[in-house]
Design a protein around this motif. Sequence first.
Motif, PDB file in Angstrom:
ATOM      1  N   PHE A  81       0.956   4.064  -0.140  1.00  0.00           N
ATOM      2  CA  PHE A  81       0.606   2.866  -0.886  1.00  0.00           C
ATOM      3  C   PHE A  81       1.466   1.654  -0.617  1.00  0.00           C
ATOM      4  O   PHE A  81       1.043   0.543  -0.823  1.00  0.00           O
ATOM      5  CB  PHE A  81       0.638   3.160  -2.393  1.00  0.00           C
ATOM      6  CG  PHE A  81      -0.531   3.969  -2.813  1.00  0.00           C
ATOM      7  CD1 PHE A  81      -0.417   5.335  -2.915  1.00  0.00           C
ATOM      8  CD2 PHE A  81      -1.753   3.383  -3.048  1.00  0.00           C
ATOM      9  CE1 PHE A  81      -1.510   6.100  -3.276  1.00  0.00           C
ATOM     10  CE2 PHE A  81      -2.841   4.139  -3.415  1.00  0.00           C
ATOM     11  CZ  PHE A  81      -2.718   5.499  -3.528  1.00  0.00           C
ATOM     12  N   ASN A  82       2.666   1.830  -0.172  1.00  0.00           N
ATOM     13  CA  ASN A  82       3.540   0.685  -0.227  1.00  0.00           C
ATOM     14  C   ASN A  82       4.698   0.831   0.743  1.00  0.00           C
ATOM     15  O   ASN A  82       4.975   1.892   1.222  1.00  0.00           O
ATOM     16  CB  ASN A  82       4.089   0.577  -1.667  1.00  0.00           C
ATOM     17  CG  ASN A  82       4.825  -0.688  -1.895  1.00  0.00           C
ATOM     18  OD1 ASN A  82       4.646  -1.642  -1.173  1.00  0.00           O
ATOM     19  ND2 ASN A  82       5.654  -0.684  -2.892  1.00  0.00           N
ATOM     20  N   ALA A  83       5.337  -0.292   1.015  1.00  0.00           N
ATOM     21  CA  ALA A  83       6.538  -0.237   1.845  1.00  0.00           C
ATOM     22  C   ALA A  83       7.610   0.571   1.133  1.00  0.00           C
ATOM     23  O   ALA A  83       7.710   0.559  -0.071  1.00  0.00           O
ATOM     24  CB  ALA A  83       7.052  -1.636   2.102  1.00  0.00           C
ATOM     25  N   GLY A  84       8.417   1.270   1.897  1.00  0.00           N
ATOM     26  CA  GLY A  84       9.397   2.155   1.281  1.00  0.00           C
ATOM     27  C   GLY A  84      10.537   1.441   0.633  1.00  0.00           C
ATOM     28  O   GLY A  84      10.787   0.331   0.697  1.00  0.00           O
TER      29      GLY A  84
ATOM     30  N   GLY B  59       4.110  -4.809  -0.990  1.00  0.00           N
ATOM     31  CA  GLY B  59       4.299  -4.079   0.224  1.00  0.00           C
ATOM     32  C   GLY B  59       3.615  -4.496   1.492  1.00  0.00           C
ATOM     33  O   GLY B  59       3.755  -5.611   1.947  1.00  0.00           O
ATOM     34  N   CYS B  60       2.864  -3.569   1.989  1.00  0.00           N
ATOM     35  CA  CYS B  60       2.526  -3.591   3.406  1.00  0.00           C
ATOM     36  C   CYS B  60       1.033  -3.863   3.599  1.00  0.00           C
ATOM     37  O   CYS B  60       0.189  -3.131   3.081  1.00  0.00           O
ATOM     38  CB  CYS B  60       2.909  -2.224   3.964  1.00  0.00           C
ATOM     39  SG  CYS B  60       2.453  -1.950   5.645  1.00  0.00           S
ATOM     40  N   LEU B  61       0.749  -4.896   4.363  1.00  0.00           N
ATOM     41  CA  LEU B  61      -0.655  -5.261   4.601  1.00  0.00           C
ATOM     42  C   LEU B  61      -1.447  -4.153   5.289  1.00  0.00           C
ATOM     43  O   LEU B  61      -2.668  -4.083   5.154  1.00  0.00           O
ATOM     44  CB  LEU B  61      -0.699  -6.504   5.502  1.00  0.00           C
ATOM     45  CG  LEU B  61      -0.573  -7.851   4.806  1.00  0.00           C
ATOM     46  CD1 LEU B  61      -0.392  -8.955   5.847  1.00  0.00           C
ATOM     47  CD2 LEU B  61      -1.796  -8.125   3.943  1.00  0.00           C
TER      48      LEU B  61
ATOM     49  N   PRO C  34       1.150   3.347   9.899  1.00  0.00           N
ATOM     50  CA  PRO C  34       1.757   4.488  10.610  1.00  0.00           C
ATOM     51  C   PRO C  34       3.116   4.803   9.988  1.00  0.00           C
ATOM     52  O   PRO C  34       4.166   4.601  10.602  1.00  0.00           O
ATOM     53  CB  PRO C  34       1.913   3.937  12.029  1.00  0.00           C
ATOM     54  CG  PRO C  34       2.168   2.482  11.821  1.00  0.00           C
ATOM     55  CD  PRO C  34       1.507   2.074  10.533  1.00  0.00           C
ATOM     56  N   CYS C  35       3.092   5.338   8.768  1.00  0.00           N
ATOM     57  CA  CYS C  35       4.311   5.371   7.952  1.00  0.00           C
ATOM     58  C   CYS C  35       5.449   6.178   8.572  1.00  0.00           C
ATOM     59  O   CYS C  35       6.604   5.790   8.469  1.00  0.00           O
ATOM     60  CB  CYS C  35       3.984   5.889   6.561  1.00  0.00           C
ATOM     61  SG  CYS C  35       2.924   4.738   5.681  1.00  0.00           S
ATOM     62  N   ILE C  36       5.126   7.308   9.185  1.00  0.00           N
ATOM     63  CA  ILE C  36       6.223   8.129   9.720  1.00  0.00           C
ATOM     64  C   ILE C  36       6.894   7.410  10.890  1.00  0.00           C
ATOM     65  O   ILE C  36       8.116   7.283  10.952  1.00  0.00           O
ATOM     66  CB  ILE C  36       5.708   9.525  10.098  1.00  0.00           C
ATOM     67  CG1 ILE C  36       5.304  10.234   8.794  1.00  0.00           C
ATOM     68  CG2 ILE C  36       6.763  10.328  10.856  1.00  0.00           C
ATOM     69  CD1 ILE C  36       4.909  11.660   8.932  1.00  0.00           C
ATOM     70  N   ASP C  37       6.083   6.883  11.794  1.00  0.00           N
ATOM     71  CA  ASP C  37       6.650   6.120  12.919  1.00  0.00           C
ATOM     72  C   ASP C  37       7.434   4.912  12.413  1.00  0.00           C
ATOM     73  O   ASP C  37       8.482   4.562  12.951  1.00  0.00           O
ATOM     74  CB  ASP C  37       5.541   5.650  13.858  1.00  0.00           C
ATOM     75  CG  ASP C  37       4.870   6.821  14.561  1.00  0.00           C
ATOM     76  OD1 ASP C  37       4.010   7.453  13.926  1.00  0.00           O
ATOM     77  OD2 ASP C  37       5.240   7.122  15.706  1.00  0.00           O
ATOM     78  N   CYS C  38       6.895   4.278  11.392  1.00  0.00           N
ATOM     79  CA  CYS C  38       7.546   3.100  10.820  1.00  0.00           C
ATOM     80  C   CYS C  38       8.919   3.464  10.269  1.00  0.00           C
ATOM     81  O   CYS C  38       9.913   2.790  10.539  1.00  0.00           O
ATOM     82  CB  CYS C  38       6.648   2.532   9.718  1.00  0.00           C
ATOM     83  SG  CYS C  38       7.411   1.267   8.714  1.00  0.00           S
ATOM     84  N   ARG C  39       8.980   4.579   9.523  1.00  0.00           N
ATOM     85  CA  ARG C  39      10.265   4.992   8.949  1.00  0.00           C
ATOM     86  C   ARG C  39      11.249   5.396  10.051  1.00  0.00           C
ATOM     87  O   ARG C  39      12.433   5.094   9.964  1.00  0.00           O
ATOM     88  CB  ARG C  39      10.089   6.162   7.979  1.00  0.00           C
ATOM     89  CG  ARG C  39       9.194   5.894   6.798  1.00  0.00           C
ATOM     90  CD  ARG C  39       9.645   4.786   5.904  1.00  0.00           C
ATOM     91  NE  ARG C  39      10.783   5.107   5.080  1.00  0.00           N
ATOM     92  CZ  ARG C  39      11.426   4.215   4.314  1.00  0.00           C
ATOM     93  NH1 ARG C  39      11.035   2.948   4.296  1.00  0.00           N
ATOM     94  NH2 ARG C  39      12.457   4.558   3.584  1.00  0.00           N
TER      95      ARG C  39
END
Length: 354
Positions: A351-354, A196-198, A87-92
């Motif tokens: 693809f990956n953690a920011g 990065g991110c699992l 959930p990249c946007i929420d994560c950021r």
Amino acid sequence: MAKALALLSGGLDSTLAIRVIQQQGIEVIALNFVTVFCRCTSHGSCKLEAVKVSEKFGIPIKVINTTERFLELVKKPKFGYGKNMNPCIDCRINIFRVAGEYMREIGADFIITGEVLGQRPMSQRKEAMKIIDKEANLTGLVLRPLCAKHMEPTIPEKSGMVDREKLLQIRGRSRKDQIQLADVFQIKDYPCSAGGCLLTDPEFAHRMRDLVNSCDAGVNDVNLLKAGRHFRLDQQTKAIVGRNEEDNARIESLSQEGDVLLTLVDMPGPLALLRGAVTEETICLGARITARYGKSHLFPFTKVSVRQAKKDAPHRLIEVTPMSQEEADKLILKKISASNRSHEPSWVTEFNAG
Ligand code: SF4
């Protein structure tokens, strides 16, 4: 002297962003986030890449574990998932909110990140970046030195704290510019971008999806996803079966009261953990799976030891027929093709953690 708070993953982009800003004589403090989903150490190392970079640059770093907050977002993200369970946007937004609090606490003037416009399709689009900054209450305070010239000027640029002319205009997914810049700054040994991110890993994401659909998952449940083979026995109950001694030890160490542990009696083999609403029926299923993955599958019947985890209660023995491979294949949680997913994500891969 102006002070910037840098979100430092330890990857090349965030490392370069720090160098670009340091070149303007601005003090930089680093902030790194870890969660239970991170794969943030290089192979064979136990030190976070971000910590290594901060030591190399001689800048202070704070590492924040945001697992609990993040896990709740993974269960129900406001802005949806990427191609997998990311959930990249929420994560950021979560990361930026916490960073904003820390920025104010330490008296930093603004935040910098290594983000590059268009590099990641979900969170590094201009619109998404705007949303993230706004939702985190940081509009105008997040400077992205590597792609700043593609973005509107931020508050530190407008106020003259940062010279916009010396910022960069990298865009897109090619790493060519970053690699050239690393040469200029003599940055070597940076980790490759695919760490990065699992949550972006299809196999792990499938297990995670099953977990959030079946229970109110906690950190221990997520850690269990990283070990062994996973089988869904019924809506509420799972079996996790070790693939080797290391898995067996890991699974046993993560067992909790209420779990049931199964092992073979007459021969070496896997340790299996049952979690959920364990019944005699699921114990029998779990024992048959356990027998399937030991040498016992060569025999018509196998004795399996059944004991309550974290209790002194005596174990008992049951005798079962090892499960056939076909039957086990129907229960195992394996990667599934995109067309078979129960809820199709609205975004393409991050693809990956920011
Ligand atoms: S890929 Fe990066 S931004 Fe997306 S969920 Fe994982 S850590 Fe967060």
